[in-house]
Design a protein around this motif. Structure first.
Motif, short mmCIF file in Angstrom:
data_model
loop_
_atom_site.label_atom_id
_atom_site.label_comp_id
_atom_site.label_asym_id
_atom_site.label_seq_id
_atom_site.Cartn_x
_atom_site.Cartn_y
_atom_site.Cartn_z
N ARG A 5 0.82 -1.21 0.00
CA ARG A 5 0.00 0.00 0.00
C ARG A 5 0.86 1.26 0.00
O ARG A 5 0.45 2.29 -0.50
CB ARG A 5 -0.91 0.03 1.22
CG ARG A 5 -1.87 -1.10 1.26
CD ARG A 5 -3.13 -0.75 0.53
NE ARG A 5 -4.05 -1.87 0.64
CZ ARG A 5 -4.81 -2.25 -0.34
NH1 ARG A 5 -4.81 -1.64 -1.47
NH2 ARG A 5 -5.61 -3.27 -0.18
N SER A 6 2.02 1.17 0.61
CA SER A 6 2.92 2.32 0.62
C SER A 6 4.35 1.84 0.80
O SER A 6 4.60 0.77 1.30
CB SER A 6 2.55 3.32 1.72
OG SER A 6 2.78 2.76 2.98
N GLN A 20 2.77 6.15 -2.14
CA GLN A 20 1.53 5.40 -2.01
C GLN A 20 1.33 4.46 -3.20
O GLN A 20 2.00 4.59 -4.22
CB GLN A 20 0.35 6.37 -1.90
CG GLN A 20 0.43 7.31 -0.71
CD GLN A 20 0.36 6.57 0.60
OE1 GLN A 20 1.34 6.50 1.30
NE2 GLN A 20 -0.78 6.02 0.94
N ASP A 21 0.35 3.57 -3.09
CA ASP A 21 0.08 2.61 -4.16
C ASP A 21 -0.43 3.27 -5.43
O ASP A 21 -0.34 2.70 -6.51
CB ASP A 21 -0.87 1.51 -3.70
CG ASP A 21 -2.22 2.01 -3.24
OD1 ASP A 21 -2.37 3.24 -3.08
OD2 ASP A 21 -3.12 1.19 -3.03
#
Length: 81
Positions: A5-6, A20-21
């Motif tokens: 996700r990050s 971030q994604d």
């Protein structure tokens, strides 16, 4: 299956970021080494101090953007044609 996700990354040991994604950049923060360059000028003039800080941060952001593009395979110059 885990999904990233990050990603936390430190650019040149100086500017920590969280990517971030969706490839947005969060928490870009200039490290102590960069912030200490502010003290390199001997001026009580707030305009000169701002100019110095702006120049330092602009240069560092330019380096960061170039490095980020390299990390993702480089710039697509054909997109500009």
């Amino acid at each position: 299956m885990a999904i990233l996700r990050s990603l936390s990354k430190c650019h040149s040991g100086q500017a920590p970021i969280v990517l971030q994604d969706d490839l947005s950049i969060k928490r870009l923060r200039f490290g102590d080494e960069i912030l200490e360059q502010h003290n390199d000028i001997d001026s009580d003039d707030p305009y000169a101090a701002f100019d110095n800080d702006f120049s330092i941060m602009t240069l560092e952001l330019s380096r960061f953007i170039l490095r980020l593009l390299e990390m993702f395979g480089g710039e697509n110059k054909a997109a500009y044609s």
